[in-house]
Design a protein around this motif. Structure first.
Motif, PDB file in Angstrom:
ATOM      1  N   LEU A 234     -21.916 -34.862 -30.483  1.00 19.66           N
ATOM      2  CA  LEU A 234     -23.542 -34.359 -29.752  1.00 19.66           C
ATOM      3  C   LEU A 234     -23.940 -32.594 -30.353  1.00 19.66           C
ATOM      4  O   LEU A 234     -25.569 -32.916 -30.782  1.00 19.66           O
ATOM      5  CB  LEU A 234     -23.667 -34.959 -28.085  1.00 19.66           C
ATOM      6  CG  LEU A 234     -23.232 -35.566 -27.500  1.00 19.66           C
ATOM      7  CD1 LEU A 234     -23.892 -35.886 -26.167  1.00 19.66           C
ATOM      8  CD2 LEU A 234     -24.795 -36.824 -28.711  1.00 19.66           C
ATOM      9  N   GLN A 235     -23.118 -32.011 -30.011  1.00 20.67           N
ATOM     10  CA  GLN A 235     -24.366 -30.663 -30.573  1.00 20.67           C
ATOM     11  C   GLN A 235     -24.164 -30.949 -32.187  1.00 20.67           C
ATOM     12  O   GLN A 235     -24.890 -29.834 -32.498  1.00 20.67           O
ATOM     13  CB  GLN A 235     -22.788 -29.667 -29.625  1.00 20.67           C
ATOM     14  CG  GLN A 235     -23.127 -29.528 -29.026  1.00 20.67           C
ATOM     15  CD  GLN A 235     -22.213 -28.142 -28.326  1.00 20.67           C
ATOM     16  OE1 GLN A 235     -21.566 -27.760 -29.121  1.00 20.67           O
ATOM     17  NE2 GLN A 235     -22.694 -28.359 -26.783  1.00 20.67           N
ATOM     18  N   ARG A 236     -23.425 -31.232 -33.001  1.00 22.04           N
ATOM     19  CA  ARG A 236     -23.388 -31.008 -34.374  1.00 22.04           C
ATOM     20  C   ARG A 236     -24.718 -31.977 -34.818  1.00 22.04           C
ATOM     21  O   ARG A 236     -24.988 -31.780 -35.356  1.00 22.04           O
ATOM     22  CB  ARG A 236     -22.057 -31.367 -35.091  1.00 22.04           C
ATOM     23  CG  ARG A 236     -20.337 -31.233 -34.828  1.00 22.04           C
ATOM     24  CD  ARG A 236     -20.728 -29.882 -35.164  1.00 22.04           C
ATOM     25  NE  ARG A 236     -19.449 -28.735 -34.541  1.00 22.04           N
ATOM     26  CZ  ARG A 236     -19.525 -27.792 -33.601  1.00 22.04           C
ATOM     27  NH1 ARG A 236     -20.296 -27.722 -32.961  1.00 22.04           N
ATOM     28  NH2 ARG A 236     -18.206 -27.487 -33.678  1.00 22.04           N
ATOM     29  N   THR A 237     -24.004 -33.298 -34.101  1.00 20.69           N
ATOM     30  CA  THR A 237     -25.716 -34.195 -33.995  1.00 20.69           C
ATOM     31  C   THR A 237     -27.029 -33.638 -34.132  1.00 20.69           C
ATOM     32  O   THR A 237     -27.988 -33.136 -35.523  1.00 20.69           O
ATOM     33  CB  THR A 237     -25.816 -34.831 -33.354  1.00 20.69           C
ATOM     34  OG1 THR A 237     -24.436 -36.204 -33.305  1.00 20.69           O
ATOM     35  CG2 THR A 237     -27.117 -36.556 -33.585  1.00 20.69           C
ATOM     36  N   ILE A 238     -27.072 -32.667 -33.453  1.00 21.00           N
ATOM     37  CA  ILE A 238     -28.553 -32.025 -32.984  1.00 21.00           C
ATOM     38  C   ILE A 238     -28.190 -30.712 -34.310  1.00 21.00           C
ATOM     39  O   ILE A 238     -29.697 -30.845 -34.473  1.00 21.00           O
ATOM     40  CB  ILE A 238     -28.179 -31.715 -31.556  1.00 21.00           C
ATOM     41  CG1 ILE A 238     -28.343 -32.247 -30.265  1.00 21.00           C
ATOM     42  CG2 ILE A 238     -29.602 -30.133 -31.699  1.00 21.00           C
ATOM     43  CD1 ILE A 238     -29.844 -32.611 -29.983  1.00 21.00           C
ATOM     44  N   THR A 239     -27.151 -29.850 -34.559  1.00 17.46           N
ATOM     45  CA  THR A 239     -27.605 -29.404 -35.625  1.00 17.46           C
ATOM     46  C   THR A 239     -28.117 -29.895 -36.882  1.00 17.46           C
ATOM     47  O   THR A 239     -28.587 -29.350 -37.556  1.00 17.46           O
ATOM     48  CB  THR A 239     -26.137 -28.607 -35.828  1.00 17.46           C
ATOM     49  OG1 THR A 239     -25.735 -28.032 -34.415  1.00 17.46           O
ATOM     50  CG2 THR A 239     -25.994 -26.909 -37.138  1.00 17.46           C
ATOM     51  N   ILE A 240     -27.713 -30.890 -37.183  1.00 17.20           N
ATOM     52  CA  ILE A 240     -27.257 -31.275 -38.495  1.00 17.20           C
ATOM     53  C   ILE A 240     -29.307 -31.813 -38.823  1.00 17.20           C
ATOM     54  O   ILE A 240     -29.751 -31.908 -39.425  1.00 17.20           O
ATOM     55  CB  ILE A 240     -26.858 -32.586 -38.671  1.00 17.20           C
ATOM     56  CG1 ILE A 240     -25.202 -31.852 -38.958  1.00 17.20           C
ATOM     57  CG2 ILE A 240     -27.196 -33.506 -39.910  1.00 17.20           C
ATOM     58  CD1 ILE A 240     -23.991 -32.903 -39.696  1.00 17.20           C
ATOM     59  N   GLY A 241     -29.370 -32.540 -36.938  1.00 13.48           N
ATOM     60  CA  GLY A 241     -30.507 -32.884 -37.183  1.00 13.48           C
ATOM     61  C   GLY A 241     -32.270 -32.055 -37.267  1.00 13.48           C
ATOM     62  O   GLY A 241     -33.100 -32.882 -37.273  1.00 13.48           O
ATOM     63  N   VAL A 242     -32.071 -30.710 -37.424  1.00 11.54           N
ATOM     64  CA  VAL A 242     -32.965 -30.314 -37.262  1.00 11.54           C
ATOM     65  C   VAL A 242     -33.622 -30.512 -38.623  1.00 11.54           C
ATOM     66  O   VAL A 242     -34.240 -30.869 -38.630  1.00 11.54           O
ATOM     67  CB  VAL A 242     -32.816 -28.422 -37.251  1.00 11.54           C
ATOM     68  CG1 VAL A 242     -33.922 -27.614 -37.541  1.00 11.54           C
ATOM     69  CG2 VAL A 242     -32.190 -28.440 -35.555  1.00 11.54           C
ATOM     70  N   LEU A 243     -32.625 -30.294 -39.860  1.00  8.59           N
ATOM     71  CA  LEU A 243     -32.794 -31.120 -41.157  1.00  8.59           C
ATOM     72  C   LEU A 243     -33.840 -32.472 -41.153  1.00  8.59           C
ATOM     73  O   LEU A 243     -34.547 -32.558 -41.732  1.00  8.59           O
ATOM     74  CB  LEU A 243     -32.140 -30.880 -42.220  1.00  8.59           C
ATOM     75  CG  LEU A 243     -31.839 -30.832 -43.941  1.00  8.59           C
ATOM     76  CD1 LEU A 243     -33.255 -30.632 -44.168  1.00  8.59           C
ATOM     77  CD2 LEU A 243     -31.057 -30.444 -44.682  1.00  8.59           C
ATOM     78  N   SER A 244     -32.360 -33.308 -40.409  1.00 11.76           N
ATOM     79  CA  SER A 244     -32.800 -34.254 -40.515  1.00 11.76           C
ATOM     80  C   SER A 244     -34.928 -34.583 -39.607  1.00 11.76           C
ATOM     81  O   SER A 244     -35.402 -35.863 -40.027  1.00 11.76           O
ATOM     82  CB  SER A 244     -32.124 -35.514 -40.024  1.00 11.76           C
ATOM     83  OG  SER A 244     -30.569 -35.396 -40.171  1.00 11.76           O
ATOM     84  N   ILE A 245     -35.175 -34.158 -39.093  1.00 10.13           N
ATOM     85  CA  ILE A 245     -36.685 -33.754 -38.420  1.00 10.13           C
ATOM     86  C   ILE A 245     -37.490 -33.232 -39.322  1.00 10.13           C
ATOM     87  O   ILE A 245     -37.952 -34.973 -39.520  1.00 10.13           O
ATOM     88  CB  ILE A 245     -36.211 -33.387 -36.646  1.00 10.13           C
ATOM     89  CG1 ILE A 245     -35.893 -33.806 -35.857  1.00 10.13           C
ATOM     90  CG2 ILE A 245     -38.087 -33.180 -36.339  1.00 10.13           C
ATOM     91  CD1 ILE A 245     -35.684 -33.332 -34.782  1.00 10.13           C
ATOM     92  N   ILE A 246     -36.789 -33.112 -39.987  1.00 12.99           N
ATOM     93  CA  ILE A 246     -38.332 -32.533 -41.357  1.00 12.99           C
ATOM     94  C   ILE A 246     -38.386 -33.011 -42.008  1.00 12.99           C
ATOM     95  O   ILE A 246     -39.423 -33.691 -42.320  1.00 12.99           O
ATOM     96  CB  ILE A 246     -38.491 -31.159 -41.681  1.00 12.99           C
ATOM     97  CG1 ILE A 246     -37.886 -30.259 -41.104  1.00 12.99           C
ATOM     98  CG2 ILE A 246     -38.649 -31.110 -42.555  1.00 12.99           C
ATOM     99  CD1 ILE A 246     -37.231 -28.352 -41.084  1.00 12.99           C
ATOM    100  N   ILE A 247     -37.427 -34.704 -42.462  1.00 24.16           N
ATOM    101  CA  ILE A 247     -36.865 -35.002 -43.541  1.00 24.16           C
ATOM    102  C   ILE A 247     -38.094 -36.231 -42.483  1.00 24.16           C
ATOM    103  O   ILE A 247     -38.495 -37.675 -43.813  1.00 24.16           O
ATOM    104  CB  ILE A 247     -36.119 -35.902 -43.946  1.00 24.16           C
ATOM    105  CG1 ILE A 247     -35.537 -34.364 -44.671  1.00 24.16           C
ATOM    106  CG2 ILE A 247     -35.999 -36.843 -45.149  1.00 24.16           C
ATOM    107  CD1 ILE A 247     -33.884 -34.866 -44.985  1.00 24.16           C
ATOM    108  N   ILE A 248     -38.121 -36.729 -41.706  1.00 23.84           N
ATOM    109  CA  ILE A 248     -37.790 -37.797 -41.309  1.00 23.84           C
ATOM    110  C   ILE A 248     -39.347 -37.889 -40.404  1.00 23.84           C
ATOM    111  O   ILE A 248     -40.534 -39.332 -40.497  1.00 23.84           O
ATOM    112  CB  ILE A 248     -37.290 -38.167 -39.662  1.00 23.84           C
ATOM    113  CG1 ILE A 248     -35.804 -38.277 -40.102  1.00 23.84           C
ATOM    114  CG2 ILE A 248     -38.397 -39.429 -38.734  1.00 23.84           C
ATOM    115  CD1 ILE A 248     -35.247 -38.946 -39.111  1.00 23.84           C
TER     116      ILE A 248
END
Length: 281
Positions: free
Chosen positions: A70-84
């Motif tokens: 979950l912690q790694r998902t949040i870390t990667i998710g910051v960039l994903s949020i910008i794209i999504i």
């Protein structure tokens, strides 16, 4: 007790700037929510909030592997949020850029604008009776130069006869959008971005989807006439309302124009008062 102690310390240390900070942040979160309300982004936001909620729970239950994932998902998710969230972020920045004092594409004279609306409404009414498809955009604060460049520039006075002639079937310009800027027909035969909203009625054709698409990316007033039924629709801020009569269409357009002019006048009066107060000091 520890929570109460922290809360008590925070309240004692609050200043007027702390309150202002909270109000500004709350307003930003509210505007952000209103921006993505009733869009697919809401479901993504719920998923992100669920992950954030599961992190402390997994840590408390000593679910080491789940917590690590979950912690790694949040870390990667910051960039994903910008794209999504790219469409929503773009729309928010465009709204921030619409200054109340930047209305270069809008006529100053309300009476003159009413004449133009009469011409538009009359042409739309005639096209509706003839079941001739049409797509007309009245440009507002958001500039549509990139859209205008895809069509044929006209720069002509707005008249019902000319608008009807543009949309005559099998003529070169009938299948695109006509842009009205600063009280003149700026261009015709323009290409528009289609909406990516998959929740729309499947019966809506390309013309309606294009009209909704440009209304999602700008504050333009988009008038659509159905080629199949002759129904008149209006798209504003990504929302489509249908089955307008000539009278109803004119009433809603004039209401929007009057609200805008009243706000503009109120802002100008405030600026005058501020300047006058400054000179008196």
């Amino acid at each position: 007790m520890e929570f109460m102690h922290i809360a008590n310390s925070a309240i004692k240390g609050m200043t007027i700037w702390s309150v202002l900070d909270i109000i500004v942040v709350s307003y930003i979160f509210y505007k952000g929510y209103m921006l993505i309300k009733e869009t697919r982004a809401v479901q993504l936001l719920k998923g992100i909030l669920l992950i954030i909620l599961l992190i402390p729970i997994s840590d408390f239950l000593h679910l080491t592997m789940l917590n690590w994932i979950l912690q790694r998902t949040i870390t990667i998710g910051v960039l994903s949020i910008i794209i999504i969230f790219q469409p929503e972020i773009r729309r928010a920045l465009e709204q921030l850029g619409r200054s109340a004092f930047n209305e270069n594409h809008i006529l100053e004279n309300e009476a003159e604008y009413e004449k133009i609306i009469n011409e538009i409404v009359n042409s739309v009414g005639n096209l509706s009776e003839q079941k001739t498809g049409a797509l007309i955009i009245i440009e507002q604060k958001t500039g549509l130069e990139d859209i205008i460049s895809t069509g044929t520039k006209i720069d002509a006075i707005v008249s019902a006869a000319l608008l009807e002639n543009i949309f005559v079937v099998n003529t070169p310009l009938h299948d695109g959008a006509t842009i009205i800027r600063n009280g003149r027909i700026a261009a015709a035969g323009c290409f528009l971005p289609l909406t990516s909203n998959n929740d729309l009625n499947k019966k809506l054709g390309t013309r309606h989807r294009a009209g909704i698409g440009i209304s999602e990316n700008s504050d333009g007033l988009v008038i659509i006439v159905s080629e199949e039924t002759g129904n008149i629709s209006l798209a504003i801020n990504g929302k489509l309302t249908r089955d307008y009569s000539k009278e109803k269409l004119k009433a809603i357009l004039m209401r929007i124009i009057r609200i805008r002019y009243s706000r503009k006048t109120a802002l100008k009066e405030k600026v005058k008062r501020w300047r006058k107060a400054g000179k008196n000091k």
